[in-house]
Motif scaffolding. Structure first.
Motif, PDB file in Angstrom:
ATOM      1  N   GLU A 110       0.847  -1.194   0.000  1.00 58.75           N
ATOM      2  CA  GLU A 110       0.000   0.000   0.000  1.00 58.75           C
ATOM      3  C   GLU A 110       0.888   1.252   0.000  1.00 58.75           C
ATOM      4  N   ARG A 160       2.552   1.921  -3.324  1.00 57.52           N
ATOM      5  CA  ARG A 160       1.625   2.572  -4.255  1.00 57.52           C
ATOM      6  C   ARG A 160       1.524   4.063  -3.968  1.00 57.52           C
ATOM      7  N   MET A 199      -8.427  -5.858 -11.628  1.00 52.70           N
ATOM      8  CA  MET A 199      -9.445  -6.485 -10.801  1.00 52.70           C
ATOM      9  C   MET A 199     -10.201  -5.412 -10.010  1.00 52.70           C
ATOM     10  N   LEU A 200      -9.449  -4.497  -9.413  1.00 55.78           N
ATOM     11  CA  LEU A 200     -10.092  -3.424  -8.655  1.00 55.78           C
ATOM     12  C   LEU A 200     -10.931  -2.536  -9.566  1.00 55.78           C
ATOM     13  N   ILE A 233     -14.232  -4.185  -9.923  1.00 55.37           N
ATOM     14  CA  ILE A 233     -15.079  -4.065  -8.725  1.00 55.37           C
ATOM     15  C   ILE A 233     -15.587  -2.625  -8.589  1.00 55.37           C
ATOM     16  N   GLY A 275     -18.958  -3.659  -8.975  1.00 56.32           N
ATOM     17  CA  GLY A 275     -19.095  -4.300  -7.665  1.00 56.32           C
ATOM     18  C   GLY A 275     -18.667  -5.749  -7.677  1.00 56.32           C
ATOM     19  N   ARG A 276     -18.450  -6.299  -8.875  1.00 62.68           N
ATOM     20  CA  ARG A 276     -18.043  -7.704  -8.965  1.00 62.68           C
ATOM     21  C   ARG A 276     -16.967  -7.894 -10.020  1.00 62.68           C
ATOM     22  N   ASN A 335     -26.804  -1.754  -5.961  1.00 64.13           N
ATOM     23  CA  ASN A 335     -26.420  -0.545  -5.238  1.00 64.13           C
ATOM     24  C   ASN A 335     -24.912  -0.319  -5.390  1.00 64.13           C
ATOM     25  N   GLN A 372     -22.799   2.422  -3.451  1.00 63.09           N
ATOM     26  CA  GLN A 372     -22.214   2.153  -2.136  1.00 63.09           C
ATOM     27  C   GLN A 372     -20.777   1.649  -2.259  1.00 63.09           C
ATOM     28  N   VAL A 373     -20.576   0.746  -3.225  1.00 57.75           N
ATOM     29  CA  VAL A 373     -19.246   0.183  -3.442  1.00 57.75           C
ATOM     30  C   VAL A 373     -18.306   1.278  -3.955  1.00 57.75           C
ATOM     31  N   LEU A 430     -17.006   3.436  -1.281  1.00 57.14           N
ATOM     32  CA  LEU A 430     -15.914   2.793  -0.543  1.00 57.14           C
ATOM     33  C   LEU A 430     -14.570   3.052  -1.216  1.00 57.14           C
ATOM     34  N   PHE A 431     -14.563   2.926  -2.526  1.00 60.15           N
ATOM     35  CA  PHE A 431     -13.326   3.174  -3.272  1.00 60.15           C
ATOM     36  C   PHE A 431     -12.903   4.634  -3.138  1.00 60.15           C
ATOM     37  N   LYS A 490     -13.451   6.706  -0.880  1.00 60.43           N
ATOM     38  CA  LYS A 490     -12.990   7.137   0.443  1.00 60.43           C
ATOM     39  C   LYS A 490     -11.778   6.361   0.936  1.00 60.43           C
ATOM     40  N   THR A 491     -11.310   5.385   0.165  1.00 60.77           N
ATOM     41  CA  THR A 491     -10.110   4.652   0.599  1.00 60.77           C
ATOM     42  C   THR A 491      -9.009   4.771  -0.439  1.00 60.77           C
ATOM     43  N   ILE A 492      -8.978   3.829  -1.361  1.00 54.89           N
ATOM     44  CA  ILE A 492      -7.840   3.737  -2.275  1.00 54.89           C
ATOM     45  C   ILE A 492      -7.749   4.912  -3.254  1.00 54.89           C
TER      46      ILE A 492
END
Ligand code: SF4
Ligand code: SF4
Lengths: 192, 288
Positions: free
Chosen positions: A103, A106, A124-125, A128, A132-133, A175, A178-179, A182-183, A185-187
């Motif tokens: 991490e 990066r 892959m990210l 998602i 989301g998948r 939804n 929502q996913v 998450l992205f 607010k993080t990565i």
């Protein structure tokens, strides 16, 4: 493949405990407890291709040699198999340290020596993040394009197609917002 | 018995036969698998490799959905998803972690109480071998199998909390209950290369090759797995491994749920055995 340096002793020319402290705070992993017994390296699935083995990695954290840790090939060839931590008498969570240093690499824009692994994680990210998948077939195809291995696994792909193993339709989370949050607010968060 | 069911991405594409067989045998055993509505990918190796908080967040969202279903347990047939879900559920027990997820818009209060179990664990601990034996109508007599656990079903023990990571026996016991013989072998819990099949094929050919060679030396006719990644690596890369090692293995890689189904009287077709790349039909003829 990187040169394996099992037999070269580590040079103790740099001792800086700030990294050790940082990892203790961020991951709850205390490398001070390392006994240097080498069970981690003995069990490691991939030590035979690592440029730095798990026991040495723990030592480098103690020595504060962040530069070598961020640049090592092992950072990307660790298969997260959990053997090292499971066998460590001091329960030192080496895969967690690996995740943390990756991490950090990066954030500091230190590129992996093995680009293909880093690119795969990114794709892959991406999948998602968008849906989301993950759909395996399109992911493998994109990876071949990005790494310029246009004919890689063409024959395997054909065999899998006839077995009905390749599903070209990308599934989607309803939804997905929502996913995506998450992205964001993080990565994907910009530092500072 | 109602349990939330998390198939994961692989079971919705490449490992479709694992999904189908898992549902059919569970139903036969009276387990009501309720698919988590609108689940997202667990993030697999990629998320935890690059961002810890993202990995915990993705899995917390799924655990929350289980709470919304008013269920208190989630199961998955994938060892990777199992590990990610269980890691997150343990991380969520830490109030500081729950607090830090709040600003991600994930309300995780209560999500930490959802129990996480691999489907193999449900079969052994909730259903039990006795009940499984009672459902066997076509025992797997004459089959000599290598039970392959891989990494994440039992490791690290502090997270998985299931079986013995060095000498696991759960899958052996299950296969024996179905009437098969299992071999003693060295590579039960070695790593197959996990998520590296496409990104660094050489790693999978190397590690997978050691596993197939060990199974061959132990005299196994097939390997039995409980993870779509293990299956894909050992099955789809078997041809490359054969070239690398200049030896023909021809070892079918079968899901434990497929064998349960056969022993319960489902047909090979219902269990999706025609979808495996290394064809198990010869082996199964032994059994018919
Ligand atoms: S197994 Fe644990 S204590 Fe032993 S050398 Fe490795 S990290 Fe140190
Ligand atoms: S998790 Fe990584 S460092 Fe630890 S044993 Fe596995 S490959 Fe080696």
């Amino acid at each position: 493949m990187a040169m394996v340096d099992y037999y070269r002793p580590l040079r103790l020319n740099q001792v800086d405990s700030s990294l050790q402290e940082e990892i203790k705070q961020a991951c709850g992993v205390d490398v001070e407890l390392c006994l240097e017994c080498g069970k981690c390296t003995g069990g490691c699935s991939n030590a035979h291709i690592f440029d730095l083995t798990p026991r040495k990695i723990v030592q480098l954290v103690k020595l504060g040699d962040e530069k070598r840790l961020l640049n090592m090939d092992s950072l990307w060839t660790c298969v997260s198999c959990q053997l090292c931590v499971d066998r460590c008498p001091s329960h030192i969570d080496i895969p967690r340290v690996m995740d943390y240093m990756r991490e950090k690499a990066r954030k500091k824009n230190v590129k992996a020596q093995r680009q293909s692994i880093e690119i795969f994680h990114d794709l892959m990210l991406d999948s998602i993040r968008k849906t989301g998948r993950v759909a395996e077939a399109p992911l493998a195809l994109k990876h071949n394009l990005r790494t310029r291995q246009y004919l890689k696994d063409a024959d395997l792909g054909r065999r899998m197609f006839f077995k009905g193993k390749l599903n070209p339709f990308a599934p989607k989370v309803k939804n997905v917002k929502q996913v995506q949050d998450l992205f964001a607010k993080t990565i994907d968060k910009k530092e500072g | 018995m109602a349990i939330a069911y998390y198939p994961g991405c692989s079971l919705h594409s490449m490992a479709h036969e694992y999904d189908v067989s898992a549902r059919l045998v569970s139903e036969r055993l009276g387990i009501d698998l309720q698919e988590v509505s609108d689940w997202n990918c667990c993030g697999a190796t990629a998320a935890h490799s690059l961002n810890h908080k993202l990995a915990v967040g993705l899995n917390s969202r799924n655990l929350n959905l289980v709470k919304d279903m008013k269920l208190d347990k989630i199961t998955t047939p994938c060892a990777g998803c199992f590990s990610r879900l269980k890691t997150a559920s343990l991380e969520l027990k830490d109030p500081a972690m729950r607090e830090s997820l709040k600003d991600l818009g994930i309300i995780s209060e209560g999500a930490e109480t959802v129990q996480v179990a691999h489907l193999l664990q449900v079969m052994l601990e909730e259903v039990g071998l006795d009940k499984i034996k009672q459902n066997v109508v076509k025992p797997l007599k004459g089959l000599k199998l290598a039970a392959y656990y891989g990494c994440l079903i039992t490791r690290p023990r502090a997270i998985a909390q299931f079986d013995d990571p060095e000498q696991p026996m759960a899958l052996d016991n299950l296969l024996q209950a179905l009437g098969a013989e299992t071999v003693q072998w060295s590579h039960k819990a070695e790593c197959c290369g996990g998520g590296f099949a496409a990104s660094d094929t050489a790693i999978v050919v190397d590690l997978g090759g050691q596993i197939l060679e060990a199974a061959r030396q132990a005299g196994a006719q097939a390997l039995v797995v409980a993870c779509p990644m293990c299956q894909a690596n050992l099955d789809t890369r078997q041809q490359a491994i054969e070239v690398d090692r200049a030896r023909k293995y021809g070892l079918p890689i079968i899901y434990f749920t497929q064998l349960m189904g056969l022993a319960f009287g489902f047909t090979p077709k219902q269990m999706g055995l025609q979808r495996m790349l290394v064809n198990p039909s010869q082996l199964l003829a032994l059994h018919s």
